[in-house]
Design a protein around this motif. Structure first.
Motif, PDB file in Angstrom:
ATOM      1  N   ARG A  36     -20.585   2.341 103.680  1.00  0.00           N
ATOM      2  CA  ARG A  36     -19.828   2.350 104.931  1.00  0.00           C
ATOM      3  C   ARG A  36     -19.612   0.954 105.505  1.00  0.00           C
ATOM      4  O   ARG A  36     -18.837   0.791 106.437  1.00  0.00           O
ATOM      5  N   ASP A  86     -27.069   9.056 109.642  1.00  0.00           N
ATOM      6  CA  ASP A  86     -26.485   8.019 110.501  1.00  0.00           C
ATOM      7  C   ASP A  86     -27.527   7.357 111.385  1.00  0.00           C
ATOM      8  O   ASP A  86     -27.429   6.171 111.692  1.00  0.00           O
ATOM      9  N   LYS A  95     -25.972  13.036 105.489  1.00  0.00           N
ATOM     10  CA  LYS A  95     -25.627  11.760 106.112  1.00  0.00           C
ATOM     11  C   LYS A  95     -26.694  11.415 107.161  1.00  0.00           C
ATOM     12  O   LYS A  95     -26.908  12.171 108.099  1.00  0.00           O
TER      13      LYS A  95
END
Length: 910
Positions: free
Chosen positions: A55, A20, A18
């Motif tokens: 997301r 981010d 991930k």
């Protein structure tokens, strides 16, 4: 009919790393209209954008482009079709209208799409993956129109291997673009670890992760291929923690199929032909390709993000990603081996011709062309060693077959210089004897290189002069040095700078400071001509050290600055650490300490402390510890100063025979530290312990004698102090030792004041002030005794105009007030316990230092010695020394007694 699978967003793997930090950058904000994700193949562009889309809550249209979409009508049909597939009302009707439009500009369809998005009012997103397939200028113009007139809240994301020819500069000024470039997309080491362990399920060690990360430079495709190659070679072995291997076959196949074979012929040829270059510039590429278009080609590669990494901000020097370059080298060496060899030879020749000798040697070593390496080292090795590359040269000599070295006097002399600079002087004598025997045999055999033999004889004499210095055989050292100076003009070997540096050391050691300065200036001048940055830095550093210690602060700073600028200009190898001179950094530390700029002083001291920790030659060790102690003394860190100066003094005594110059007078400064802690007897003992005739350098002798006078004043023997100072005054004036002259006048003034000869005292102190103001001295006043500082503050001359007077007065007042506050704090009722009186300074014959109080507190908390060392970030031996001193001051023999004694004295309550 449209292919609906092109509208499907790739499914995000739950095990994928991930990212981010990058997904946050893709989020809509402010006026942004375009995310630009640009990187070569295999950097995870699609994965990143897909993760981000998963997301977000706003509606998003996805389109994966391919080579068939580089036609305007088809392109816009698919763009509108992507919105239709994502549920945009009106998109289906608009796509049908587009099929029947005859206008090749498609302005009506694009405008219609913009209007539909505006009417919908939602914060739509559009992702166009693999936008590099779009090369049609008409599409680029139309797409620019589309971006220009997008309604607020619409965000387009382009993932591409190359930067598209759109009006990006204009959009960036308007803050419409978020750029995510290869440097951002590259995995961090932490992400690399997560990728292998969680995504690929491989339990590899941190060491292996570190190795793969640095080899791949965060290129995720290469990491994945290496993981897959390990898995395919044996899943169980891989999962059990065996090393990851960067299998070049997998990576090479990927590079060739996904990158090289997709390029136009001229680009592919350029990539293959320049892969032999460790770094690339237009001149080098033109030379090896025998062409004149390399700058244009490099700019094309840069625009297409073909694993070309800029090394400067001028687009002059570049390099390929290492794994990409390895794949290219593998291809050309298999398909055209003769051409590959020819290109490699031209590269090495260009590097040698343009002064990039280290890079050339690295290429020769890689090809194991030992005869060529021997020739290059014989020609360039001397300058490399004197430029700070003695350890690499020794490594290259070790790599050569012994047969090439045994019969080559130049290479044998090169090894001797390398060992000398590596401080392995004990191994040199037999090597020098063997070399002299070889030269004798060559002369007997009428060897053709008689001039070269003469030059080597001069080098041998020069080396023997340095060895004589390590034995304190000053006469032999001086004789050999002057012999070399007589012979050196008749040789081809550029050694004048090194010879004059040795002469400068000799003169400095004998206290002939004017002659030392002359020799060192010559060393600097010849070092610049001979292009020996290491010698220039050392010679200039010692020159500045002498200038500073004579009191010429401005001149010393100018010398240091000029030398540093020259070295930085002529020594620019990013692969090597910055050249540091012990002399120069020590001088700069002293200058800034004296000018009351302690942070600047500490900055110049820091790299020297790293030398001490790693282990350096004893002479440098003494200088560094002396300067370290002086800075700590100036800052009032007396225990730290004492520890450093005791170490300097002991090292100077124990290893005197290995030091080629007279070390600074550490004992003189150490005695001042003892005086500052209130122990004049210790100071006297410290000075009395010096060896007879320890100092031949007048600067060191003066420094030591001034400390003797300070001790006598502290012991209320001003008449004896005055005798010493009277004898020092005239020579210091005659030789312009201005710094010491100021100190002599100050201590003389204090001695006169003790005898109530106040008018004479004021005259001496006023002379000191006037001389110090002219030279720019500052901190030395704050280092004198409290009584002397009080006399200075009462001096009428100090209250005169001028910034120097103002700054000095403020420094002395601040120091006096700080001392008074500390004293008052110990004595005020608020500092006393409700049940016990505060401990008085007289409760112990010798007060505990701050560090000893820290140790005592940690003992009270129950910590062992190792734990105390860890908490205080010092060595266990240092903790033991503190405890030993602590026990001695408390008059105890073990911990329980120390704690009981401390409680009786109220030290814990304090």
């Amino acid at each position: 009919m449209l292919l609906t699978t092109k509208f499907l967003r790739p499914t995000s793997d739950a095990r994928a790393v991930k990212r981010d930090r990058l997904s946050d950058l893709l989020e809509p904000h402010g006026p942004k209209r375009l995310n630009l994700v640009i990187a070569p193949a295999g950097f995870g562009k699609t994965t990143l954008v897909a993760q981000w889309c998963a997301r977000v809550t706003s509606p998003t249209a996805w389109l994966s482009l391919d080579e068939h979409d580089d036609e305007p009508r088809r392109f816009w049909q698919y763009v509108i079709g992507a919105f239709e597939q994502a549920g945009l009302n009106g998109a289906a009707e608009l796509r049908k209208q587009l099929a029947h439009q005859s206008d090749e500009s498609f302005t009506e369809a694009i405008t219609g799409l913009i209007n539909i998005l505006a009417q919908d009012g939602s914060a739509w997103g559009l992702v166009l993956d693999d936008f590099h397939f779009v090369g049609n200028p008409a599409i680029h113009r139309q797409f620019a129109y589309f971006i220009d007139y997008l309604p607020p809240g619409i965000l387009v994301t382009l993932a591409s291997r190359t930067e598209p020819p759109l009006p990006l500069a204009r959009w960036r000024v308007r803050r419409w673009i978020e750029d995510i470039h290869p440097g951002l997309l590259a995995f961090s080491e932490g992400e690399c670890r997560q990728f292998f362990r969680e995504t690929m399920g491989l339990q590899i060690s941190d060491e292996d992760v570190h190795t793969v990360y640095h080899k791949t430079e965060g290129w995720v495709a290469a990491m994945q291929l290496s993981a897959l190659s390990s898995t395919f070679s044996g899943k169980e072995a891989a999962k059990s923690g065996s090393q990851i291997n960067l299998d070049e076959r997998y990576i090479s196949d990927y590079v060739l199929s996904e990158v090289l074979e997709q390029q136009p012929r001229d680009i592919a040829d350029f990539l293959l032909e320049t892969a032999c270059c460790p770094r690339l510039c237009a001149s080098l590429c033109d030379s090896i390709r025998e062409s004149s278009d390399s700058q244009e080609m490099l700019e094309r590669l840069l625009g297409q993000n073909l694993f070309l990494i800029p090394l400067d901000t001028r687009n002059e020097w570049f390099r390929y990603h290492d794994l990409f370059r390895d794949a290219l080298l593998l291809r050309i060496s298999h398909t055209e081996p003769e051409k590959a060899t020819r290109l490699w030879q031209r590269t090495v020749e260009w590097l040698l011709a343009h002064g990039h000798v280290q890079e050339a040697i690295a290429q020769i070593v890689r090809q194991t062309d030992w005869p060529w390496l021997a020739r290059v080292l014989a020609e360039h090795g001397n300058n490399l060693i004197h430029g700070g590359y003695h350890l690499p040269v020794l490594g290259w000599l070790d790599a050569l077959p012994q047969s090439l070295v045994n019969d080559n006097p130049q290479l044998q002399m090169l090894r001797i210089w390398g060992l000398f600079f590596a401080n392995r002087v004990d191994t040199l004598e037999p090597l020098l004897s063997a070399l002299e025997d070889l030269l004798d045999r060559q002369v007997a055999d009428s060897h053709p290189d008689a001039e070269g033999a003469l030059g080597l004889q001069s080098e041998i004499s020069l080396m023997r002069s340095y060895l004589a210095r390590t034995r304190s055989d000053d006469k032999s050292a001086a004789d050999l040095t002057r012999q070399v100076l007589r012979e050196i003009d008749h040789t081809r070997i550029p050694l004048k700078s090194v010879t004059y540096y040795g002469l400068g050391l000799d003169c400095y050691g004998k206290g002939e400071l004017t002659e030392a300065e002359d020799a060192l200036q010559s060393a600097v001048r010849y070092g610049q001509v001979e292009h020996k940055p290491s010698t220039v830095l050392s010679s200039g550093g010692l020159l500045a050290w002498i200038q500073y210690n004579r009191g010429d602060i401005d001149l010393a700073l100018e010398t240091s600055t000029d030398i540093r600028q020259w070295v930085d200009k002529h020594y620019a190898d990013p692969s090597q650490p910055r050249l540091i001179s012990c002399w120069q950094n020590s001088t700069l530390c002293e200058i800034h300490r004296e000018r009351n700029h302690s942070e600047l002083a500490a900055m110049h001291l820091k790299p020297l402390l790293e030398h001490v920790e790693r282990g350096t030659e004893p002479g440098q060790h003494v200088i560094i510890q002396y300067v370290r102690g002086h800075l700590a003394f100036s800052e009032g860190k007396l225990q730290e100063a004492i520890e450093a100066l005791e170490d300097a003094s002991q090292t100077g005594r124990k290893r005197r025979e290995q030091i080629v110059f007279e070390p600074p007078a550490s004992t003189a400064l150490l005695a001042r530290c003892y005086l500052a802690t209130g122990h004049p007897e210790k100071a006297r003992a410290c000075l009395d312990a010096r060896a007879d005739g320890e100092f031949t350098n007048p600067l060191h002798l003066e420094q030591s004698r001034i400390s003797e006078a300070r001790v006598l004043v502290a012991l209320n023997q001003p008449e004896r102090a005055q005798e010493i100072l009277s004898a020092l005054l005239k020579p210091a004036e005659r030789n312009a030792h201005n710094r010491h002259l100021v100190e002599i006048l100050l201590v003389y003034g204090e001695a006169l004041a003790q005898q109530k000869r106040n008018d004479e005292s004021q005259q001496m102190l006023t002379r000191a002030l006037n001389l110090a103001a002219e030279a720019g001295f500052m901190r030395l006043f704050a280092e004198e005794s409290p009584d002397l500082r009080a006399l200075l503050l009462e001096l009428p001359a100090l209250n005169g105009p001028g910034s120097w007077n103002t700054n000095l007065r403020k420094m002395l007042v601040d120091q006096s007030q700080s001392r008074q506050v500390n004293s008052d704090t110990r004595e005020t009722p608020t500092s006393r316990s409700a049940h016990k009186p505060a401990p008085q300074p007289t409760a112990l014959p010798e007060p505990l230092s701050q560090r000893e109080l820290e140790v005592l507190a940690l003992i009270h908390e129950g910590h062992a010695n190792k734990e105390i060392a860890s908490k205080m970030k010092v060595a266990p031996a240092t903790v033991k020394a503190h405890i030993r001193n602590l026990y001695g001051k408390l008059g105890v023999g073990r911990r329980t007694e120390a704690l009981a004694r401390a409680r009786d004295l109220g030290l814990f309550e304090a």
